[in-house]
Design a protein around this motif. Structure first.
Motif, short mmCIF file in Angstrom:
data_model
loop_
_atom_site.label_atom_id
_atom_site.label_comp_id
_atom_site.label_asym_id
_atom_site.label_seq_id
_atom_site.Cartn_x
_atom_site.Cartn_y
_atom_site.Cartn_z
N PRO A 198 0.80 -1.23 0.00
CA PRO A 198 0.00 0.00 0.00
C PRO A 198 0.83 1.28 0.00
O PRO A 198 0.32 2.35 -0.34
CB PRO A 198 -0.82 -0.12 1.29
N ASN A 199 2.12 1.18 0.35
CA ASN A 199 2.98 2.36 0.24
C ASN A 199 3.10 2.81 -1.21
O ASN A 199 3.15 4.01 -1.50
CB ASN A 199 4.37 2.06 0.82
N LEU A 200 3.15 1.83 -2.13
CA LEU A 200 3.16 2.17 -3.56
C LEU A 200 1.87 2.89 -3.94
O LEU A 200 1.89 3.88 -4.68
CB LEU A 200 3.33 0.91 -4.39
N THR A 253 0.00 4.69 -2.08
CA THR A 253 0.05 6.05 -1.56
C THR A 253 0.87 6.95 -2.48
O THR A 253 0.48 8.09 -2.77
CB THR A 253 0.65 6.06 -0.14
N SER A 254 2.00 6.43 -2.95
CA SER A 254 2.83 7.20 -3.89
C SER A 254 2.06 7.53 -5.16
O SER A 254 2.17 8.65 -5.69
CB SER A 254 4.10 6.42 -4.24
N MET A 255 1.26 6.60 -5.63
CA MET A 255 0.49 6.83 -6.85
C MET A 255 -0.58 7.89 -6.64
O MET A 255 -0.81 8.75 -7.51
CB MET A 255 -0.14 5.51 -7.31
N LEU A 256 -1.24 7.85 -5.49
CA LEU A 256 -2.25 8.87 -5.20
C LEU A 256 -1.61 10.25 -5.11
O LEU A 256 -2.16 11.24 -5.62
CB LEU A 256 -2.97 8.52 -3.90
N GLN A 257 -0.46 10.32 -4.48
CA GLN A 257 0.23 11.59 -4.39
C GLN A 257 0.73 12.06 -5.75
O GLN A 257 0.78 13.27 -6.02
CB GLN A 257 1.38 11.50 -3.39
N ARG A 258 1.09 11.12 -6.62
CA ARG A 258 1.52 11.49 -7.97
C ARG A 258 0.39 12.15 -8.75
O ARG A 258 0.63 12.98 -9.63
CB ARG A 258 2.02 10.25 -8.73
N LEU A 259 -0.83 11.82 -8.39
CA LEU A 259 -2.00 12.44 -9.01
C LEU A 259 -2.31 13.81 -8.40
O LEU A 259 -3.23 14.49 -8.85
CB LEU A 259 -3.22 11.54 -8.87
N GLY A 260 -1.55 14.17 -7.38
CA GLY A 260 -1.77 15.45 -6.72
C GLY A 260 -2.73 15.40 -5.57
O GLY A 260 -3.13 16.45 -5.04
N LEU A 261 -3.12 14.20 -5.14
CA LEU A 261 -4.06 14.07 -4.03
C LEU A 261 -3.30 14.11 -2.70
O LEU A 261 -2.26 13.48 -2.55
CB LEU A 261 -4.83 12.76 -4.14
N GLU A 262 -3.83 14.85 -1.76
CA GLU A 262 -3.18 15.00 -0.45
C GLU A 262 -3.62 13.88 0.47
O GLU A 262 -4.47 14.04 1.34
CB GLU A 262 -3.52 16.38 0.13
N ILE A 263 -3.02 12.71 0.26
CA ILE A 263 -3.32 11.52 1.05
C ILE A 263 -2.02 11.00 1.65
O ILE A 263 -1.07 10.69 0.92
CB ILE A 263 -3.99 10.43 0.18
N ALA A 274 -1.58 8.24 3.65
CA ALA A 274 -1.43 6.80 3.67
C ALA A 274 -2.72 6.15 3.18
O ALA A 274 -3.81 6.50 3.64
CB ALA A 274 -1.10 6.30 5.07
N PHE A 275 -2.59 5.21 2.25
CA PHE A 275 -3.74 4.45 1.75
C PHE A 275 -3.79 3.11 2.47
O PHE A 275 -2.77 2.40 2.55
CB PHE A 275 -3.61 4.23 0.24
N ALA A 276 -4.97 2.77 3.00
CA ALA A 276 -5.17 1.48 3.68
C ALA A 276 -4.11 1.30 4.78
O ALA A 276 -3.98 2.14 5.65
CB ALA A 276 -5.16 0.34 2.67
N GLY A 295 3.49 4.94 4.70
CA GLY A 295 4.06 6.12 4.05
C GLY A 295 4.06 5.91 2.55
O GLY A 295 3.19 5.21 2.01
N THR A 296 5.01 6.47 1.86
CA THR A 296 5.15 6.27 0.41
C THR A 296 6.17 5.18 0.12
O THR A 296 6.87 4.71 1.02
CB THR A 296 5.56 7.59 -0.27
N MET A 297 6.25 4.77 -1.15
CA MET A 297 7.13 3.68 -1.54
C MET A 297 8.60 4.07 -1.47
O MET A 297 9.04 4.99 -2.18
CB MET A 297 6.78 3.21 -2.96
#
Length: 407
Positions: A376-378, A380-390, A392-394, A398-400
């Motif tokens: 899920p760290n990956l 999170t990185s993908m969501l942030q790459r889209l510009g979303l302020e998240i 941690a996902f699930a 952190g990020t990948m």
């Protein structure tokens, strides 16, 4: 005719000009219910000078455009085949009491999907199950026909059909108004637990209302036109490779025309013998090889062909200009599975290959195969790459680690 994203579409001035200077970012998740044979996928050496494995050879020309990740999985997710619903949600699997949560693609679609005709596309190459789940944990049924998908995206409805669609949208909005008023009146008579359920229901209703408003606008517009024809039907339903490739071709067109920006495609573990030279037994049977060398040899032929097909999609995206880069630069393409070892029904060491999306690729990120790194760290990185302020996902921490953004 709808055009791909062009530099000339960027406004010459205004406070949004800088943000509009880049074409939109996209996400595609392609998953395989039967995994991939790890020794043929994962390199032995970590870093950038790893030796290419059998499954990576079909995409060796794209080496700088992808990252292979080993030693990663979803914390708390077991259950073998039953973990399929968790591929993109990472929801902990707890047997009979399991309740799924929203999938990664649907978080993206919820936040950013309103900018295209289709907020997301949920697909299957050969079945009726998907990896896409709503906020209340319900599976979104997939489209499994490339021909129907092509028509849905690129064939204009007749005037009568468009009018019927607009009438359905109006009726849908009317029903939502009625249901919302009745539900609000009921809420005053309910206990705390039921009020929570009703609040979740309200959230779903509001989301549906927003979609109906958006759909009404798109119903007035013509669909994009493409020069390519719809894929030919695949007569042999056991030909998983042909089915996957046909769907990949339509996925490419959907991204190229900006018909949607978020896509999932799942390949189920069903089916008989795939018509490939050297393959004599059914695909599912071969995936449960029990370390039998003959079965592994046949399985390798199938999975190598799958990598050829996936690589063809990635290559087409890489060769297609998009703004000041390529379509692949702006598209995160994920290949994965719920199973790291289908023969043992093991959900650890999930196969993960990530291409494009503006990440620094050309490497093998090797994590501990006994004590896995949280996948899920990956996400999170993908969501942030889209510009979303998240943050941690699930179950992400952190990020990948090791997967950096390009400047």
């Amino acid at each position: 005719m709808a055009l791909p994203w062009l530099n000339s579409m960027v406004p010459a001035f205004g406070r949004e000009a800088a943000a509009a200077a880049c074409s939109p970012r996209r996400f595609v998740a392609i998953s395989n219910a039967l995994g991939f044979h790890g020794p043929n996928l994962f390199p032995e050496k970590a870093g950038r000078d790893y030796e290419t494995t059998r499954y990576l050879k079909p995409i060796e020309d794209l080496r700088d455009q992808f990252t292979v990740i080993s030693g990663a999985s979803h914390p708390g997710v077991g259950g073998g085949h039953k973990a399929e619903p968790c591929i993109l949600s990472a929801a902990p699997y707890s047997g009979s009491n399991f309740r799924n949560t929203i999938s990664l693609d649907q978080v993206m679609a919820r936040e950013l999907g309103g900018e295209t005709r289709h907020p997301s596309l949920v697909l299957s190459s050969n079945g009726t199950t998907s990896t896409s789940y709503t906020a209340n944990g319900s599976m979104i049924p997939p489209e499994n026909s490339p021909q129907r998908l092509f028509a849905q995206l690129f064939t204009d409805d007749s005037p009568a059909a468009r009018n019927a669609q607009k009438q359905r949208i109006r009726e849908g909005r009317s029903i939502m108004d009625i249901v919302s008023e009745e539900a609000k009146a009921m809420q005053r008579r309910l206990g705390p637990a039921d009020r929570d359920k009703l609040d979740a229901y309200f959230t779903s209703v509001r989301d549906l209302e927003r979609r109906l408003v958006v759909n009404q606008g798109w119903a007035e517009r013509r669909k994009p036109k493409v020069t390519e024809k719809a894929p030919d039907p695949v007569s042999d339903t056991s030909d998983t490779i042909a089915l996957q490739t046909a769907m990949h071709d339509v996925i490419f067109l959907a991204l190229q025309t900006d018909s949607t920006r978020f896509i999932t495609m799942h390949t189920s573990g069903d089916g008989g013998r795939i018509p490939l030279v050297g393959v004599e037994q059914g695909y599912h049977q071969l995936s449960h090889h029990g370390r039998d060398k003959n079965k592994i040899a046949q399985l390798s032929i199938i999975e190598e062909a799958q990598m050829h097909s996936w690589g063809r999609l990635v290559r087409r995206l890489h060769e297609t200009q998009d703004g000041d880069g390529t379509l692949l630069d702006r598209s995160m393409i994920l290949l994965t599975s719920n199973l790291g070892n289908a023969s043992a029904h093991d959900t650890k060491n999930m196969p993960v290959v990530v291409a494009g999306g503006g990440f620094q690729h050309g490497q093998h990120l090797a994590f501990d195969r006994d004590n896995n790194y949280p996948l899920p760290n990956l996400y999170t990185s993908m969501l942030q790459r889209l510009g979303l302020e998240i943050d941690a996902f699930a179950s992400a921490t952190g990020t990948m680690q090791g997967l950096e953004f390009l400047s």
